[in-house]
Design an enzyme around this catalytic site. Structure first.
Site, PDB file in Angstrom:
ATOM      1  N   GLU A 467       0.839  -1.187   0.000  1.00  0.00           N
ATOM      2  CA  GLU A 467       0.000   0.000   0.000  1.00  0.00           C
ATOM      3  C   GLU A 467       0.880   1.246   0.000  1.00  0.00           C
ATOM      4  OE1 GLU A 467      -1.500  -0.020   3.876  1.00  0.00           O
ATOM      5  OE2 GLU A 467      -2.363   1.991   3.787  1.00  0.00           O
ATOM      6  N   ASP A 560      -0.320  -1.752   6.052  1.00  0.00           N
ATOM      7  CA  ASP A 560      -0.029  -1.267   7.403  1.00  0.00           C
ATOM      8  C   ASP A 560      -0.878  -2.007   8.427  1.00  0.00           C
ATOM      9  OD1 ASP A 560       1.744   0.539   6.431  1.00  0.00           O
ATOM     10  OD2 ASP A 560       0.368   2.245   6.485  1.00  0.00           O
ATOM     11  N   ASP A 562      -2.752  -1.062  10.598  1.00  0.00           N
ATOM     12  CA  ASP A 562      -3.734  -0.152  11.198  1.00  0.00           C
ATOM     13  C   ASP A 562      -5.079  -0.291  10.483  1.00  0.00           C
ATOM     14  OD1 ASP A 562      -3.465   1.051   8.762  1.00  0.00           O
ATOM     15  OD2 ASP A 562      -2.515   2.883   9.508  1.00  0.00           O
ATOM     16  N   ASP A 564      -6.755   1.605   8.277  1.00  0.00           N
ATOM     17  CA  ASP A 564      -6.779   1.780   6.826  1.00  0.00           C
ATOM     18  C   ASP A 564      -6.164   0.574   6.128  1.00  0.00           C
ATOM     19  OD1 ASP A 564      -8.110   4.137   6.757  1.00  0.00           O
ATOM     20  OD2 ASP A 564      -6.307   5.395   6.678  1.00  0.00           O
TER      21      ASP A 564
END
Ligand code: TSJ
Length: 695
Positions: A467, A560, A562, A564
C-alpha cells in the site's frame, strides 16, 4: 418433526440401575449384555482420546477459529431445537473466567437411558462421538462442513463441562473433566422450567496461539465474531431471541446485546441494504414447504452493480452455493425474461437477459431447510441434493410471478435495471476486446510501477502488493530482488461493489495487478452457453480464471497494521474472492505480518507483533527500554522490513483460505450495509477479523 423414538429410549427407575465400568446401564434392556457394555465403553473412550490427539481433524484448528467452533457446536444444538419448533430463547454468556454458558428453553436433553449406549441421553450426547440428535430423528439438523461433529467433541476439548437439564419438574446435573464423567447424572433440585444449560471451559492445553518466539499465548472468544454469527442466526430463525452477554470486563461492566427479528431473512435483506438505494420496498419475501423441504427467500434490487446473494442450508452458510442457488437463479432468469417479453418491455428481436443481467444490484438471501443435506466440494460448502434444485426453482418461480403481477411499477424498474446491465455488458465487451488487442500487441507489457524479480520460475517467486509509494520504496530497497517483486498500489483500490463488472478493468490499480500477476481469463460457462465469442469478462464468483501464466506462486498482501491497512486488505480480499477466486483456492494468496512495535535497550532489539508481546517485553526489559510504534510500513528502515516481514527465514506469513476471503466479502457487504459513521466504526471494530486470519 422430531418425535421421540421410544424404541431407542428405555426409561429407567432407580432400582433397575446397575453400574458397569462407570457406565450406568439398564437391566431391562434385552438387547444389551454386560460384555457389550464394556466393549462399547472402550470404544467411546478411544473416540474421545482420538479427538484430544487430533483436535484439528474435528474442529479444523486449535487457534481462534477452532475455539469459536466449540461455541457454535453447542449453540447449534439449541438452534436445532428452535428449528424443530420447541425453543424460543437462547442465551450465550462469556463468563469472567473465559468459560462459556449456553442456555435454551427447549425440551431439555433426554435423561432416559439410550438402549444403544446404555447411558442416559445426556451422557450419550457428551461422551459418544457423533451421538447428537440420535433420539427422535427427523427434523432439520445442522450438519454441514465441520458443524455437527457433536457436543462430545466440545466435551473432550474442555477441561471442565457442566450440564443442567430442566425436565419433568427436576433439575438434572452432570459434570465432566476433559470429557470423562465426574459422577453420574444426578437430580439436584426441583424446577418448573424446561430447557438445557451447558457451561464449558475450553482446555488451555488444547487452545492456544504460538507467537514468533514459540511461546504459547492464551486465546479467548471474540465479541464481534459472536455478534456477527448470532445476529445471522436470529435473522435465519424468524422470531428466535438470542441474547449475548460478555462478563469479562475487569471493571465488571457487562456488555449485552439481544437479537430478534420478526421479519426473519427479510430483515436481513433490509439490514444489508440499509444504506443502499433500493428499487422497491419492502423486500420480496416468501416461504413455502414442498416434500419436506422448506424454501425461504427474500430479495430486493438496489442501484448497485454487484450482486450479494447469500445462501443457507439448515442455517449453515453455503459459501459455494449448490442446488438451491442454481434453482433460485434459473427461476429468476426465466421469470424476468418471460415477464419482460409478455409486457413488451423488450423487443422481440432482442436477445434474452443473461443470469448476470437480472441479478445486477440484487441483494438476496436463500435459506432452505433440508432433512438430510449432502455437502460437496473442497470445503463442503456446496449443497448437493438434486431434489432441492427443482423445488427451489418451482417455489421461486411461482412466488416471483405473483409478485411481479401485483407490483407492476417496481417490476418495470427491475426489468429496466436488467436492460441497463445488458447494455453495460455489451459496452464492456467492446472495451475488453480493445484491451485484448492492446495486450496482444504489447504482449509481455508489465505495469511501470512493478519492481520485478530476476528469477523467472513462478514457483520460486513472490510478489508483494504494497500500500502506498513510501512503503513501496522501503519494500523495494529491503527485498531480495532475486525472487521478490514489489507492486505498490496507490491509495485505496476501488470498491468492486460500486463499479459495473466490466469497468473494473478501467481501474489502473486493478490493471496493474492483473498484468503484474499474469492473470488471464478463460471463457465462462455462461458465456459459452450464450454463444458469445470469448468476451472473457471476469464476473462475480468467476471460476474462469486462467492461472497458467501466473508469474508468482506467492501473492502477498502487505499493508499497514492499522485500520486503513485492514480496510485495503478487505478490499483486496473482496476483489480476489469475486474476481480471482481460484488464486485463493489454490493457495497462492498470503498476508504479511508486519510488527507494530520495536523495543530497544542497549544492544538488544525486540520486535512486537501485538500488544500482549509488547507488555511482556517491556516488563522484562524495564523502563529504560525505548517504545517505537510503527505507524506504517513506510516508517520502517528497509533492513527492518526485510528482517521482520519479508525474510522467509524470520517472517510469519498467513495463507488466505477461501473461507477467509468469503468472510472478507461478507464483512465487506456488512460494512456497506451500515451508515457512513457507523460503517467507519464497524471497520475499526472489525479490523482484526481480517487481520487475525487463523490458519
Ligand atoms: F448437546 C449439547 F449439549 F451441546 C446441547 C444440547 C447444548 C445446549 C445448550 C442445548 C442442547 C439441547 C438439546 N437443547 N435442546 C435439546 N433437545 C434435545 O436434545 C431433544 C429433546 C427431546 C427430543 C425428543 O425427541 O423428545 C429430542 C431432542 C434432540
Amino acid at each position: 418433526m422430531a418425535k421421540k423414538d421410544s424404541s431407542n429410549i428405555v426409561s429407567l427407575s432407580s432400582d433397575e440401575k446397575t453400574e458397569n465400568n462407570g457406565v450406568t446401564v439398564s437391566k431391562t434392556d434385552p438387547t444389551n449384555s454386560g460384555n457389550e457394555y464394556t466393549a462399547k465403553n472402550i470404544d467411546v473412550l478411544e473416540g474421545l482420546e482420538a479427538v484430544r490427539k487430533r483436535p484439528g481433524m474435528y474442529i479444523g484448528s486449535t487457534g481462534p477459529r477452532g475455539l469459536h467452533h466449540l461455541v457454535w457446536e453447542i449453540v447449534d444444538n439449541s438452534v436445532d431445537e428452535a428449528l424443530a419448533g420447541y425453543c424460543k430463547n437462547i442465551s450465550l454468556t462469556v463468563n469472567s473466567d473465559n468459560s462459556i454458558t449456553v442456555i435454551d428453553d427447549g425440551r431439555g436433553i433426554p435423561t432416559d437411558i439410550v438402549a444403544k449406549t446404555g447411558k442416559s441421553g445426556v451422557e450419550t450426547v457428551f461422551t459418544v462421538l457423533h451421538a447428537g440428535g440420535k433420539f427422535g430423528g427427523g427434523g432439520y439438523k445442522v450438519s454441514g462442513g465441520l458443524h455437527g461433529v457433536g457436543a462430545s467433541v466440545v466435551n473432550a476439548l474442555s477441561s471442565r463441562l457442566e450440564v443442567e437439564v430442566y425436565l419433568n419438574g427436576k433439575i438434572y446435573k452432570q459434570v465432566y473433566l476433559r470429557g470423562k464423567p465426574d459422577g453420574g447424572l444426578e437430580v439436584i433440585g426441583q424446577t418448573d422450567i424446561k430447557g438445557t444449560k451447558v457451561t464449558f471451559w475450553p482446555d488451555d492445553e488444547v487452545f492456544f496461539e504460538v507467537n514468533e518466539d514459540l511461546e504459547k499465548n492464551h486465546i479467548a472468544v471474540e465479541w464481534d465474531v459472536l455478534v456477527i454469527r448470532l445476529r445471522e442466526m436470529s435473522f435465519l430463525n424468524k422470531g428466535l431471541t438470542i441474547t449475548l452477554t460478555d462478563n469479562r470486563d475487569p471493571e465488571g461492566e457487562q456488555k449485552t446485546e439481544r437479537f430478534c427479528y420478526e421479519g426473519g431473512i427479510a430483515s436481513y435483506v433490509d439490514y444489508l441494504n440499509s444504506t443502499r438505494t433500493v428499487l422497491h420496498k419492502p423486500p420480496i419475501y416468501f416461504e413455502q414447504k414442498k416434500d419436506d423441504i422448506v424454501v425461504e427467500c427474500s430479495l430486493q434490487w438496489t442501484d448497485l452493480f454487484s450482486e450479494s446473494v447469500y445462501t443457507f442450508v439448515n442455517n449453515i452458510n453455503t459459501h459455494d452455493g449448490g442446488t438451491h442457488l442454481t434453482g433460485f437463479r434459473n427461476a429468476l432468469t426465466r421469470v424476468i425474461n418471460d415477464y419482460a417479453r409478455k409486457n413488451n418491455l423488450v423487443k422481440e428481436s432482442e436477445a434474452n437477459f443473461s443470469g448476470e443481467d437480472v441479478r445486477e444490484g440484487l441483494t438476496a438471501i436463500v435459506s432452505v431447510k433440508v432433512p438430510d443435506p449432502q455437502f460437496e466440494g473442497q470445503t463442503k460448502e456446496r449443497l448437493g441434493n438434486r431434489e432441492v434444485q427443482g423445488i427451489t426453482q418451482a417455489v421461486t418461480s411461482d412466488r416471483l410471478i405473483d409478485w411481479l403481477e401485483i407490483n407492476p411499477k417496481p417490476a418495470k424498474d427491475i426489468v429496466g435495471k436488467a436492460i441497463q446491465a445488458r447494455l453495460a455488458r455489451e459496452a464492456a465487451q467492446k472495451a475488453k476486446n480493445l484491451i485484448r488487442r492492446q495486450s496482444a500487441l504489447e504482449n509481455s507489457s508489465l505495469p511501470g510501477k512493478l519492481a520485478d524479480c530476476s528469477d523467472r520460475d513462478p514457483a520460486n517467486c513472490e510478489i508483494y502488493l504494497v500500500e502506498g509509494d513510501s512503503a513501496g520504496g522501503s519494500a523495494k530497497q529491503g527485498r531480495n530482488r532475486n525472487f521478490q517483486a514489489i507492486l505498490p498500489l496507490r491509495g485505496k483500490i476501488l470498491n468492486v461493489e460500486r463499479v459495473q463488472p466490466g469497468r473494473i478493468y478501467e481501474n489502473t490499480e486493478v490493471q496493474a495487478m492483473i498484468q503484474g500477476l499474469g492473470l488471464s481469463v478463460k471463457e465462462s460457462e455462461e458465456e459459452k452457453e450464450a454463444g458469445s465469442k470469448g468476451t472473457g469478462l471476469l464476473r462475480p464468483n468467476a471460476q474462469n480464471l486462467d492461472l497458467s501464466k501466473l508469474r508468482y506462486h506467492k501473492v502477498i498482501i502487505m499493508t499497514d497494521a492499522d485500520v486503513d491497512g485492514s480496510h485495503i486488505r478487505t478490499l483486496l480480499l473482496t476483489f480476489f474472492f469475486r474476481y480471482a477466486r481460484p488464486l485463493v483456492e489454490q493457495g497462492y494468496c498470503y498476508i504479511a505480518q508486519p510488527p507494530l512495535y520495536k523495543v530497544e535497550k542497549g544492544k538488544r532489539i525486540e520486535y512486537c507483533y501485538n500488544e500482549h508481546k509488547l507488555e511482556a517485553v517491556l516488563a522484562e526489559l524495564g523502563d529504560k527500554a525505548i517504545i517505537q510504534r510503527f505507524k506504517g510500513l513506510g516508517e520502517m528502515m528497509p533492513e527492518q522490513l526485510w528482517e521482520t516481514t519479508m525474510n522467509p527465514e524470520t517472517r510469519t506469513l498467513k495463507q488466505v483460505t477461501v473461507e477467509d476471503a468469503s468472510e472478507a466479502d461478507h464483512i465487506f457487504d456488512l460494512l456497506m450495509g451500515e451508515a457512513v459513521g457507523p460503517r467507519r466504526e464497524f471497520i475499526e471494530k472489525n479490523a482484526h477479523l481480517v487481520a487475525n486470519l487463523d490458519v
